[in-house]
Design a protein around this motif. Structure first.
Motif: not given
Lengths: 347, 347
Positions: B6-32
């Motif tokens: 879990y810690a490695e996944i959380a660290a990956a998230r830190t790396v990805l969200t620290a990227m310029p958001p126009s380059v990094g992954p989109v924070r996709t929503p949950l769609l009902p």
């Protein structure tokens, strides 16, 4: 006339985000379009992903939340070419109220069926009569009318789209610390972080959406450009804005476009907003709208209705009329009949 | 074998969200999904909305961020049926690196063209050779291989999908204060807020996505059910999981399915994760996959590829095999050839 204020839009956002999120509007993301022109990066605001398939859910839920307890059992009434009807049916169900929606005979089957499946009573009429019939039902039953756009609560609800755009742009434009401390050497940045210039493209029909978004955007970023997009075949708002006074087109003229959600005309109220917060209105042809609808499905993986695709059509085919800046295109809805989707994909 | 934590996944998230958001992954929503069965409400996680059209961008960007400065000029190499290739091409471009992708002759044109347009060098080979050819290029050029799934950095990147799901579910399940103070009488709540039961459906091919999502979900909600979905025609992972040991299907057998993104087989590493964090694997037929792909476009306004629609297919057609609980279906990608999209819409 008193315009809807930034504070009213912020208050609408508080009401909407306080709703159970499985009932309230989806917080739609801004989606970067990978193959856009790097000189004017494109972000889509996909309101097509709302549970009812269009932004209309925002204004309808906001208006429904304001109905007093004692009036709830008498229900909600709406007149609409479709997406507003569906949104009011959805909002009524969420609040445990009955709903009646008056739809023109020309409304697309997919939209009418959706309102019906949400439990609304459907009253089909000629397009020109929908407003008067709705008012008659309100008088007879004591029900509450939720107008599609000529209403401060509805405009404030639609304006929450603008607040979300501003929030996400802030994130996109944040300083370029951006992970360099993590990687030693961060990835290439895009135009969003460097450019201060912004243009927001919004479909125009009755003008409720662009009134709300325009107030939100101009309140926070007065230097931004807000441009309405209309079909050439229903360009009454463009003519009005340029003339500085409302010019009315006959309903038979406005309803020629295949963008069936853009056939209403601005009211005194929305026109007053537009004069204040809209820089210009640009038109697109029917062929350009069809092309953009196909492009959104093929390249952006979004099913948009023609009315929702007009902003993408303007970006792709009317670039010369738009500022060369970071562009947000509001994709206002996605309720397209499947046969029509196949048609635009085959082109 | 050491599983990704879990810690490695959380660290990956830190790396990805620290990227310029126009380059990094989109924070996709949950769609009902409004027309889902109320007894088992459905939320979609639309990874089809990523800039490359699939979740693969997460693992590729995470792996690319870890390439040391001195190795960057020698570039990245990938082997893939398409979506991973496109993601590695995207990640390489973001970090200013060259990219070479080895694709099977059977890869869909839309995916190969996309990797090429991102500047990648394309090497087409027979499906069975793609891995060995990629390794040869790595040896010859000193390039860095980004494996499609058999890699801790890639698995951790894909696992960020799971963290986002958990975050949004928390929001959905928050206490029912929910605006009652604002309206006097809040709207009807949905099942999400009441139910503690959760099932997460994830497409399975090589198993990188479900390994990462499974670790994320089970770490925080050990009572949740994580179910992999495979095409009947490529059900090697189901057979393996039930047998408790890896069962390999010949590549000609696995590639019969039209879900072209689900033809890889789990590695020792991903299989070890799956034994730990996946409760079961359920299969769907080709007809069910096609139906669900059409449903997603028509009803949910999402263009999904067949591989991305298998989870929705399971929800719609294999409900009897799934727990009757709030369901999250990961729609892993949306890169479908337009002719194929028209085909599923016409059914």
């Amino acid at each position: 006339m008193q315009l809807v204020s930034y504070a009213e839009i912020a208050a609408a956002r508080t009401v909407l985000t306080a709703m159970p999120p499985s009932v309230g509007p989806v917080r739609t993301p801004l989606l970067p379009v990978a193959d856009a022109d790097p000189a004017r990066p494109l972000l889509l605001k996909p309101e097509s992903l709302q549970p009812t398939g269009a932004f209309k859910i925002r204004g309808a839920l906001h208006a429904a939340s304001a109905v007093p307890e004692e009036a709830r059992s008498r229900g909600l009434v709406a007149y609409s070419s479709g997406n507003h009807a569906r949104a009011v049916a959805y909002a009524a169900r969420a609040f445990g109220m009955p709903a009646t929606v008056v739809v023109p005979h020309t409304a697309p089957a997919v939209k009418v069926a959706a309102a019906r499946s949400l439990g609304a009573d459907i009253v089909p009429v000629d397009a020109a009569e929908r407003e008067t019939r709705a008012h008659r039902i309100v008088e007879e039953r004591g029900a509450t009318l939720v107008p599609p756009f000529d209403d401060p609560a509805v405009i404030a609800g639609q304006g929450t789209v603008g607040l979300e755009i501003l929030e996400d742009l802030d994130r996109l434009a944040r300083p370029e610390s951006t992970g360099e401390h993590l990687t030693g050497h961060g990835p290439a940045n895009s135009g969003f972080a460097r450019s201060n210039e912004l243009v927001v493209l919004v479909p125009v029909s009755g003008g409720g959406l662009i009134s709300g978004i325009g107030v939100a955007i101009k309140s926070v970023r007065p230097e931004a450009t807000v441009i309405g997009i209309e079909p050439e075949l229903a360009a009454d708002a463009q003519e009005s804005l340029r003339a500085g006074t409302r010019r009315q087109w006959p309903v038979d003229s406005r309803t020629r476009t295949a963008a069936d959600g853009l056939t209403a005309e601005p009211s005194e109220r929305t026109f007053a907003h537009m004069r204040e917060v809209v820089d210009d209105i640009v038109t697109v042809s029917e062929a350009e709208i069809a092309e953009a609808t196909g492009y959104l499905a093929r390249t952006c993986r979004l099913v948009a209705e023609r009315s929702g695709a007009v902003t993408t059509a303007a970006y792709r085919h009317r670039g010369a009329l738009l500022p060369a800046a970071s562009t947000v295109a509001v994709v206002s809805g996605g309720n397209i009949d499947v046969e029509d989707l196949v048609t635009v994909l085959a082109d």
